[in-house]
Design an enzyme around this catalytic site. Sequence first.
Site, PDB file in Angstrom:
ATOM      1  N   GLU A  92      -6.870  -7.509  -0.609  1.00  0.00           N
ATOM      2  CA  GLU A  92      -7.368  -7.573   0.767  1.00  0.00           C
ATOM      3  C   GLU A  92      -8.848  -7.216   0.746  1.00  0.00           C
ATOM      4  O   GLU A  92      -9.216  -6.116   0.330  1.00  0.00           O
ATOM      5  CB  GLU A  92      -6.630  -6.582   1.672  1.00  0.00           C
ATOM      6  N   GLU A 144       0.808  -1.227   0.000  1.00  0.00           N
ATOM      7  CA  GLU A 144       0.000   0.000   0.000  1.00  0.00           C
ATOM      8  C   GLU A 144       0.841   1.276   0.000  1.00  0.00           C
ATOM      9  O   GLU A 144       0.868   2.035   0.974  1.00  0.00           O
ATOM     10  CB  GLU A 144      -0.956   0.009   1.199  1.00  0.00           C
TER      11      GLU A 144
HETATM   12  C1  GAL Z   1      -4.572  -2.472   4.953  1.00  0.00           C
HETATM   13  C2  GAL Z   1      -3.163  -3.001   5.087  1.00  0.00           C
HETATM   14  C3  GAL Z   1      -3.112  -4.259   5.924  1.00  0.00           C
HETATM   15  C4  GAL Z   1      -3.934  -4.099   7.148  1.00  0.00           C
HETATM   16  C5  GAL Z   1      -5.343  -3.740   6.771  1.00  0.00           C
HETATM   17  C6  GAL Z   1      -6.271  -3.613   7.954  1.00  0.00           C
HETATM   18  O1  GAL Z   1      -4.588  -1.097   4.700  1.00  0.00           O
HETATM   19  O2  GAL Z   1      -2.599  -3.286   3.833  1.00  0.00           O
HETATM   20  O3  GAL Z   1      -1.782  -4.547   6.248  1.00  0.00           O
HETATM   21  O4  GAL Z   1      -3.369  -3.118   7.953  1.00  0.00           O
HETATM   22  O5  GAL Z   1      -5.327  -2.523   6.106  1.00  0.00           O
HETATM   23  O6  GAL Z   1      -7.555  -3.287   7.532  1.00  0.00           O
END
Ligand code: GAL
Length: 633
Positions: A315, A144
């Site tokens: 994610e 990110e």
């Molecule tokens: C994203 C990040 C992850 C985790 C997640 C939690 O922004 O890539 O590592 O922190 O959020 O929601």
Amino acid sequence: MKRTLGTCYYPEQWPTEIWADDARRMVAAGLTWVRIGEFSWSKLEPTPDDLQWDWLDHAIETLGSAGLKVVLGTPTATPPRWMLHRHPDMLAHDQDGQPRKFGSRRHYCFSHSGYREECARIATLMAQRYGQNPYVAAWQTDNEYGCHDTTISYSDAARSAFQGWLAHRYGTIKALNAAWGNTFWSMDYASFGDVDLPNLTVTEPNPAHSLAFRRFSSDQVVSFNRLQVDAIKAHSHAPIAHNYMGRITDFDHFAVGNDLEIASWDSYPLGFLEDRVGASAQRQRDFARQGDPDFQALHHDLYRAVGRGRWWVMEQQPGPVNWAPHNPVPLAGMVRLWTWEAFAHGAEAVCYFRWRQAPVAQEQMHAGLLRPDSVDARVMDEVKQVNREIEDAPDVVETQSPVAIIFDYDADFAWAVQPHGADLSYFGLVLHIYRGLRALGLSIDILPATTRDFTGYGLVLAPGLMTMADDLKSALGSNNAEVIYGPRSGARGDDMNIPTPLPPQIPNLDVTVTEVESLRPDITVPLAQGGTVTSYREVLDGTADVILRTMTGDPVVMRNGRQTYMGGWLDETALATLLKETCAMASIETLALPDGIRIRDTATERFWFNYTAQSVTCHGITLAPAGVARTKR
Ligand code: GAL
């Protein structure tokens, strides 16, 4: 192509003894992918140059031999503590000039050459070791970029790199002074070494200076990523991805994406709702457990373009997150809906973040597919259901959409430098227009501003593109689509100057913007045809036909042939009027959808999504709360 599911896993955070069982349960849940490694630097290299590969060898072997495909992340988003002993000046600095310290993550400045070398070194070592590993089926660079507001840094490293970037762009300091108009307020520089970063000035810096710094900062992300890509590619043929984010626009994702095979993004629909969507309090309440009905879809379409067709959700929110102002549990069925919506927009894979909720550290309150006690979380049933549905249903077959919106990160930089009114943003404008199109049942493609071939589109929108290349204007004007420009399209030259003759200067569209105003939220300009102009309005002159006008007769939307200029931020009603009429001219069918119902057309099917918490019947389809339906086209 069969769509696939996956999860994000941190073997280094769990005892070795449970890895095999975790892997077995992932496979049993129908998962194909497991992303690992992206925060593991202190485990891989606990002290400088003492590489500990055994645990990662074993983790990859355990996961891979269980039947999973590994996405291996480079660990550069979390430099270990010792890195700061080696490079004490590697931290980014905030706008107040303060270092952003160790103790969380992303504590580095993209411009620091020593840290760049460390990143190239660790990426090379990983690629040498795992580049030919049969279980490593894809890579992820860093994690990110830009998260936690980290694209822009006001460090010493950034300052000297910026000066070099300016010298390369302008050649001579005289050219820079002229391009920026530095004589205004006696800001002329004698050398590139005189140019500081645009922070801590008494009042606002020259917008040309700020825009140049944003462009530079974006380029630093691109070259930082490229270093890792080159390191990986020297030893591996597996595709490389990066996981981008929602509404992070301060670097050019198209430019980063051009160096990668896959674009992916991290979708947290409930996390985004309160502070990234810009929705009213009422809407935030209505969609608190579902997320905004258009925000994810816009990013799916954007990242499909960034990935040149290949994209994933790396994610996916599986339950409550820990980082939003409030963190509700999703409505039952929403995780399934979000997953199918991504597939309907062409995602190859959707990976849930994370496998097991962590009992320690910053994300203790963030749900996973497993609870901290390793019992399946409630969401696991939805994941298994999606997996069964993938098996049973026909594949998603993508097709070109009838409508396209041009999205340009550089335009976002320019609006950020000079919004001209509180709350005005380029991204907000694009989301507003995207929402208006989706409410009419339309499927949309996003295109970069480098596009010159618009074949196949019936309607192309080019709103807010502050700087427009002449050949983009002529390509838009000479294709067969209806084109809608404005507001602010072509409003600035390359260095943030107001061009003369005055904008937008679109060939064969006789419209000139003679004056602009921004408006308080409690002032709107009513239109004769219904609806209003809100927040930003342009005064238009010219001989083009007037399509929408104010109650007092001033033109707001003007048209010549297939080109239309929109001179303001139209509210939902006025925008719907304009879009419906223009679609009709382009023979694009629209349909009225109830709030919260959204559709997406593929080549063979129409997907229906119910973002509301009620059962809804429309156009002959009944959708349960959080329901998904597929009909043949
Ligand atoms: C994203 C990040 C992850 C985790 C997640 C939690 O922004 O890539 O590592 O922190 O959020 O929601």
